[in-house]
Design an enzyme around this catalytic site. Sequence first.
Site, mmCIF file in Angstrom:
data_model
loop_
_atom_site.group_PDB
_atom_site.id
_atom_site.type_symbol
_atom_site.label_atom_id
_atom_site.label_comp_id
_atom_site.label_asym_id
_atom_site.label_seq_id
_atom_site.Cartn_x
_atom_site.Cartn_y
_atom_site.Cartn_z
ATOM 1 C CB CYS A 123 -0.981 -0.023 1.167
ATOM 2 S SG CYS A 123 -2.374 1.117 0.989
ATOM 3 C CG HIS A 228 -3.411 -3.556 3.218
ATOM 4 N ND1 HIS A 228 -2.496 -3.222 4.207
ATOM 5 C CD2 HIS A 228 -3.834 -2.386 2.688
ATOM 6 C CE1 HIS A 228 -2.390 -1.905 4.268
ATOM 7 N NE2 HIS A 228 -3.184 -1.377 3.365
ATOM 8 C CD GLU A 230 -0.992 -6.268 5.238
ATOM 9 O OE1 GLU A 230 -1.060 -5.093 5.635
ATOM 10 O OE2 GLU A 230 -0.758 -6.590 4.052
#
Length: 269
Positions: A123, A228, A230
């Site tokens: 990001c 993202h 994650e």
Amino acid sequence: MTLRIGISARLLHEPPAGLGLPQKRLQFLESSMAHWIMAHGAIPLMMPFVDEASPQLVNRAPVAEMVELLDGLVLQGGIDICPETYGEALRHPDWAGDPIRDRYELALLRGFIEAGKPVLGVCRGAQLINVYFGGSLMQDIPSDCEGATLHQDTARYDRLMHDVSFEPDSLLATLYPAPLPHRITSIHHQCVNRLGDGLVVEARCPQDGVIEAIRHAGPGFVLGVQWHPEFHLNLDEALQGLLDSGPVMQAFLDAAWASADRPRTAATA
């Protein structure tokens, strides 16, 4: 041996009063980022921010020494990049970003790139990679890209999703060979505008053409993704169908092994 992955710190300059740490700058690692790296057998280590203007500082931040100890760098997401960092005037006070964090992360980025060690930007981290190589950003997608799809919704935060398409012959297209658009999380109102020197576009949002991933075309591994990955771990029912975060992390770790001057055991191969 186990890979040691450095992660840039997120900075909180004015902690809320309820934390009991008045007038103390905090630096932190978002837990899902650590979990994403640990899920692939590597050790995540936050690289501390050192305020060189602090009267308590005895020595300069040992960036070179930290880079030498680590095998790769992940740049976390977070606050906007300051427009002055890429040579533009601020157009709205809400987009001022954090120039202190910019300087800190650019120094880390420079250290790892010069050492030939891999970098993965998430990001904000992808945007910082573009700025490092001389590129610029759209300060606000709704203002700068007429008709753009929604890329940020404060109320939904990580529940906002849209499609992403990988460029032909890109690294991401190799990692994800299925030709159809993939679903990803979207939590950004800024994005790449002018592409930095030596960078290539890896992915776009098919609805509006907004750049969603970039890569440095030179030697080594420098990749930035606007979403993202994650947050794509341990998905609840509402987030099923998002792009698998595993191939991106594994490609980054494979690059770390390739550049590491340490033996790779069968357990980590």
